[in-house]
Motif scaffolding. Structure first.
Motif, PDB file in Angstrom:
ATOM      1  N   LEU A   1      27.411  43.089-140.286  1.00 41.75           N
ATOM      2  CA  LEU A   1      27.174  42.177-141.308  1.00 41.75           C
ATOM      3  C   LEU A   1      26.246  42.599-142.383  1.00 41.75           C
ATOM      4  N   ILE A   2      26.825  43.236-143.428  1.00 38.60           N
ATOM      5  CA  ILE A   2      25.910  43.866-144.613  1.00 38.60           C
ATOM      6  C   ILE A   2      25.511  42.703-145.343  1.00 38.60           C
ATOM      7  N   ASN A   3      24.362  42.457-145.622  1.00 33.24           N
ATOM      8  CA  ASN A   3      23.962  41.473-146.481  1.00 33.24           C
ATOM      9  C   ASN A   3      22.382  41.482-146.794  1.00 33.24           C
TER      10      ASN A   3
ATOM     11  N   ALA B   1      23.091  42.891-137.991  1.00 36.58           N
ATOM     12  CA  ALA B   1      22.832  42.336-139.512  1.00 36.58           C
ATOM     13  C   ALA B   1      21.821  43.367-140.355  1.00 36.58           C
ATOM     14  N   ASP B   2      22.629  44.181-141.079  1.00 36.15           N
ATOM     15  CA  ASP B   2      22.149  45.137-141.744  1.00 36.15           C
ATOM     16  C   ASP B   2      21.531  44.650-143.027  1.00 36.15           C
ATOM     17  N   GLU B   3      20.129  44.365-143.177  1.00 36.89           N
ATOM     18  CA  GLU B   3      19.526  43.890-144.162  1.00 36.89           C
ATOM     19  C   GLU B   3      18.495  44.554-145.100  1.00 36.89           C
ATOM     20  N   ILE B   4      19.198  45.911-145.292  1.00 32.91           N
ATOM     21  CA  ILE B   4      18.236  46.710-145.733  1.00 32.91           C
ATOM     22  C   ILE B   4      18.024  46.672-147.304  1.00 32.91           C
ATOM     23  N   HIS B   5      18.998  46.193-147.943  1.00 29.57           N
ATOM     24  CA  HIS B   5      18.890  45.748-149.275  1.00 29.57           C
ATOM     25  C   HIS B   5      17.990  44.355-149.717  1.00 29.57           C
ATOM     26  N   SER B   6      17.614  43.632-148.804  1.00 30.29           N
ATOM     27  CA  SER B   6      17.196  42.181-148.942  1.00 30.29           C
ATOM     28  C   SER B   6      15.857  42.365-149.806  1.00 30.29           C
TER      29      SER B   6
ATOM     30  N   ILE C   1      24.372  58.275-154.514  1.00 30.82           N
ATOM     31  CA  ILE C   1      23.653  58.136-153.349  1.00 30.82           C
ATOM     32  C   ILE C   1      22.620  57.092-153.691  1.00 30.82           C
ATOM     33  N   ALA C   2      22.168  56.466-152.800  1.00 27.38           N
ATOM     34  CA  ALA C   2      21.189  55.162-152.852  1.00 27.38           C
ATOM     35  C   ALA C   2      19.691  55.839-152.846  1.00 27.38           C
ATOM     36  N   GLU C   3      19.724  56.540-153.957  1.00 29.06           N
ATOM     37  CA  GLU C   3      18.316  57.116-154.354  1.00 29.06           C
ATOM     38  C   GLU C   3      17.634  56.697-155.550  1.00 29.06           C
TER      39      GLU C   3
ATOM     40  N   HIS D   1      25.073  42.941-149.765  1.00 29.45           N
ATOM     41  CA  HIS D   1      26.274  43.867-149.508  1.00 29.45           C
ATOM     42  C   HIS D   1      26.264  45.034-150.543  1.00 29.45           C
ATOM     43  N   ASN D   2      26.460  45.957-149.659  1.00 27.70           N
ATOM     44  CA  ASN D   2      26.772  47.399-149.855  1.00 27.70           C
ATOM     45  C   ASN D   2      28.173  47.606-149.858  1.00 27.70           C
ATOM     46  N   PRO D   3      29.034  47.704-150.637  1.00 28.09           N
ATOM     47  CA  PRO D   3      28.999  48.116-152.107  1.00 28.09           C
ATOM     48  C   PRO D   3      29.188  47.034-153.034  1.00 28.09           C
TER      49      PRO D   3
ATOM     50  N   SER E   1      13.035  51.283-146.945  1.00 23.76           N
ATOM     51  CA  SER E   1      13.746  52.486-147.493  1.00 23.76           C
ATOM     52  C   SER E   1      14.406  52.353-148.943  1.00 23.76           C
ATOM     53  N   LYS E   2      15.090  51.178-149.155  1.00 29.84           N
ATOM     54  CA  LYS E   2      15.801  51.199-150.547  1.00 29.84           C
ATOM     55  C   LYS E   2      14.849  50.517-151.378  1.00 29.84           C
ATOM     56  N   GLY E   3      14.143  49.517-151.095  1.00 30.37           N
ATOM     57  CA  GLY E   3      13.335  48.645-152.175  1.00 30.37           C
ATOM     58  C   GLY E   3      12.235  49.506-152.555  1.00 30.37           C
TER      59      GLY E   3
ATOM     60  N   PRO F   1      13.930  55.692-136.485  1.00 34.25           N
ATOM     61  CA  PRO F   1      13.878  56.250-137.920  1.00 34.25           C
ATOM     62  C   PRO F   1      14.825  55.845-139.045  1.00 34.25           C
ATOM     63  N   ASP F   2      16.020  55.472-138.781  1.00 34.55           N
ATOM     64  CA  ASP F   2      16.705  54.974-139.751  1.00 34.55           C
ATOM     65  C   ASP F   2      17.617  53.713-139.174  1.00 34.55           C
ATOM     66  N   VAL F   3      18.385  53.071-140.452  1.00 33.51           N
ATOM     67  CA  VAL F   3      19.076  51.753-140.109  1.00 33.51           C
ATOM     68  C   VAL F   3      20.340  52.371-139.426  1.00 33.51           C
ATOM     69  N   LEU F   4      20.893  53.651-139.875  1.00 36.89           N
ATOM     70  CA  LEU F   4      22.062  54.230-139.052  1.00 36.89           C
ATOM     71  C   LEU F   4      22.043  54.381-137.811  1.00 36.89           C
TER      72      LEU F   4
ATOM     73  N   ALA G   1      32.719  48.679-147.265  1.00 34.89           N
ATOM     74  CA  ALA G   1      31.540  48.691-146.641  1.00 34.89           C
ATOM     75  C   ALA G   1      30.652  50.100-146.926  1.00 34.89           C
ATOM     76  N   TYR G   2      29.731  49.982-146.710  1.00 39.50           N
ATOM     77  CA  TYR G   2      28.763  51.121-146.810  1.00 39.50           C
ATOM     78  C   TYR G   2      29.427  52.327-145.928  1.00 39.50           C
ATOM     79  N   MET G   3      29.902  53.361-146.789  1.00 41.23           N
ATOM     80  CA  MET G   3      30.541  54.410-146.277  1.00 41.23           C
ATOM     81  C   MET G   3      30.337  54.797-144.712  1.00 41.23           C
ATOM     82  N   PRO G   4      29.111  55.104-144.241  1.00 41.78           N
ATOM     83  CA  PRO G   4      28.911  55.708-142.889  1.00 41.78           C
ATOM     84  C   PRO G   4      29.369  54.938-141.752  1.00 41.78           C
ATOM     85  N   PHE G   5      29.496  53.444-142.150  1.00 42.89           N
ATOM     86  CA  PHE G   5      29.811  52.612-141.303  1.00 42.89           C
ATOM     87  C   PHE G   5      31.354  52.710-140.899  1.00 42.89           C
ATOM     88  N   LEU G   6      32.057  53.369-141.743  1.00 38.16           N
ATOM     89  CA  LEU G   6      33.544  53.676-141.217  1.00 38.16           C
ATOM     90  C   LEU G   6      33.701  54.789-140.322  1.00 38.16           C
TER      91      LEU G   6
HETATM   92  C1  LIG Z   1      23.481  49.000-146.244  1.00 40.79           C
HETATM   93  C2  LIG Z   1      23.040  50.232-146.112  1.00 40.79           C
HETATM   94  N1  LIG Z   1      22.803  50.336-144.698  1.00 40.79           N
HETATM   95  C3  LIG Z   1      22.180  51.472-144.412  1.00 40.79           C
HETATM   96  C4  LIG Z   1      21.946  52.520-145.194  1.00 40.79           C
HETATM   97  C5  LIG Z   1      21.360  53.652-144.636  1.00 40.79           C
HETATM   98  O1  LIG Z   1      19.905  53.578-144.130  1.00 40.79           O
HETATM   99  P1  LIG Z   1      18.851  54.559-143.474  1.00 40.79           P
HETATM  100  O2  LIG Z   1      18.809  55.803-144.445  1.00 40.79           O
HETATM  101  O3  LIG Z   1      17.801  53.829-143.059  1.00 40.79           O
HETATM  102  O4  LIG Z   1      20.089  55.003-142.394  1.00 40.79           O
HETATM  103  C6  LIG Z   1      22.009  52.471-146.527  1.00 40.79           C
HETATM  104  C7  LIG Z   1      21.639  53.399-147.549  1.00 40.79           C
HETATM  105  O5  LIG Z   1      22.096  53.290-148.669  1.00 40.79           O
HETATM  106  C8  LIG Z   1      22.682  51.256-146.917  1.00 40.79           C
HETATM  107  O6  LIG Z   1      23.019  50.849-148.214  1.00 40.79           O
END
Ligand SMILES: Cc1ncc(COP(=O)(O)O)c(C=O)c1O
Length: 402
Positions: free
Chosen positions: A188-190, A220-225, A56-58, A192-194, A255-257, A116-119, A142-147
């Motif tokens: 577009l995850i950039n 464009a999911d740039e949460i890890h930028s 988990i990305a904690e 990229h996770n994973p 949230s990630k940085g 509240p969150d990216v998802l 891809a990051y699992m929840p996107f599937l």
């Molecule tokens: C690429 C990516 N997008 C979204 C999320 C989830 O973010 P949030 O908790 O803001 O929905 C994560 C969490 O690890 C992630 O790695």
């Protein structure tokens, strides 16, 4: 198996947050397994004994003091109700300022909205920013929840396996065009996770050409930028040119940085006037729920002081990555390209003939089977933890091929 991690023996739980004396290294050196378990994060509370959680990305790294101070002050002020516009405006401005300082992208704060969150931002995009019935096109892995999320929302999902060229996952423009035929919402995850890759300008431009030709939209999911390592440069996709600005909605977050997912504040950057119109026309209830504490925390994270902390975090993570790479190299049959960004590591276990689904049972390292990311044969590990734990995880994996 006995726990061989030589990690800390501090007995003060609060020391994990105390980086004022000695910096991140000292705080992490003091950090023992007992303390981590006492912290009750997801990965440490669901594991016990010799188990090490890496699914988990904690992050176990210390919270930025400026973020902690901002949250504490907000609680003392009583900012525990709903999100006031004055607070969300501050966060929008801080987010825009960060994008400018870090990536040279000029963002109008009026184009930034909080969710509240990216998802949730992705679900909002499906429900309210693109037309009904727009299929989601998801390059895999891809990051699992996107599937899972498109189906859960009743939306068609088209997965698009990426090609592996010299160990790098790349999108084939022709297959992308076929998947987006007639329009669609491309995820577009950039960074990229994973896969841990930072897309190059050329890679992004090739995507932009296809998106433009098909009339698609990009999420464009740039949460890890914020977590890009030296030698690589994050380019915000919407910042490429006028075309990408017009066909993209960008999701970012501290949230990630800065390890703030529990505080519920992501930012949606809408560079398209049409998307902003649709945002305003959407029911209030679906764009509500951001935490004022999260907004205050994000503003502090994006401040100059918050970014100085981020830089120290990136440096610690980079050294952890290098240590992991050195140790894993002892098992050359494990395919591994050190991530260019993020603390997410992606290991190819096919040549080593290791079933990723068996790794937890055999090593007590709890990662994620690549099948959950849409790609079999790989193991995904999140390694935002002490160098001692990272070394231990690497050694256990190498032990599988000895
Ligand atoms: C690429 C990516 N997008 C979204 C999320 C989830 O973010 P949030 O908790 O803001 O929905 C994560 C969490 O690890 C992630 O790695």
């Amino acid at each position: 198996m006995s726990m061989t991690v030589g990690i800390g023996h501090g007995d003060d739980v609060d020391s994990i947050n105390d980086i004022k004396h000695g910096g991140i290294d000292a705080a992490m050196d003091r950090l023992g397994v007992e303390q981590l378990r006492a912290r009750r994060s997801v990965k440490w509370s669901v594991t016990s004994g010799d188990q090490l959680g890496a699914f988990i990305a904690e992050s176990d790294l210390p919270l930025a003091p400026t973020v902690r101070d901002a949250i504490t002050a907000a609680v003392a002020q009583g900012l525990t109700g709903y999100l006031p516009a004055v607070v969300s405006d501050e966060t929008a401005a801080a987010c825009a300022d960060f994008q400018q300082r870090r990536f040279g992208w000029t963002v109008d704060p009026g184009h930034v909205q909080l969710l509240p969150d990216v998802l949730g931002a992705f679900a909002f995009t499906i429900g309210h920013l693109v037309g009904p019935g727009t299929p989601v096109v998801l390059p895999t892995p891809a990051y699992m929840p996107f599937l899972e999320l498109p189906g859960a929302l009743g939306t068609e999902l088209r997965t698009l396996p990426m090609d592996q060229v010299d160990g790098r996952f790349v999108l084939d423009p022709q297959r992308l065009a076929a998947a987006l035929d007639g329009g669609g919402l491309l995820v577009l995850i950039n960074p990229h996770n994973p896969a841990g890759q930072v897309a190059t300008g050329d890679e992004l431009l090739a995507v932009a050409d296809v998106v433009e030709a098909t009339g698609a939209t990009v999420f464009a999911d740039e949460i890890h930028s914020p977590l890009v390592y030296p030698g690589h440069q994050h380019i915000p996709y919407a910042a490429l040119d006028e075309r990408t600005a017009a066909h993209t909605v960008t999701a970012v977050s501290a949230s990630k940085g800065w390890n703030l997912p529990g505080l519920a504040c992501a930012q949606l950057i809408m560079t398209s006037a049409e998307h902003r119109r649709r945002w305003s026309a959407s029911p209030f209830v679906v764009r509500h729920g951001t935490s004022p504490l999260g907004a205050v925390a994000a503003s502090a994270a994006y401040s100059v002081e918050g970014v100085a902390h981020l830089d120290a975090v990136v440096d610690y993570l980079r050294r952890g990555r290098d240590l992991f790479a050195d140790r894993i190299a002892k098992a050359p049959s494990i395919g591994y390209a050190a991530p260019e960004a993020t603390y997410i590591h992606w290991l190819d276990l096919r040549k080593a003939d290791i079933d990723p689904g068996e790794v937890a049972k055999r090593t007590d390292v709890l990662g994620t089977n690549g099948t959950a990311c849409g790609t079999a044969g790989f193991l995904r590990l999140t390694l935002a933890t002490s160098h001692a734990v990272i070394g231990e995880i690497a050694d256990r994996l190498v032990g599988l091929v000895d």
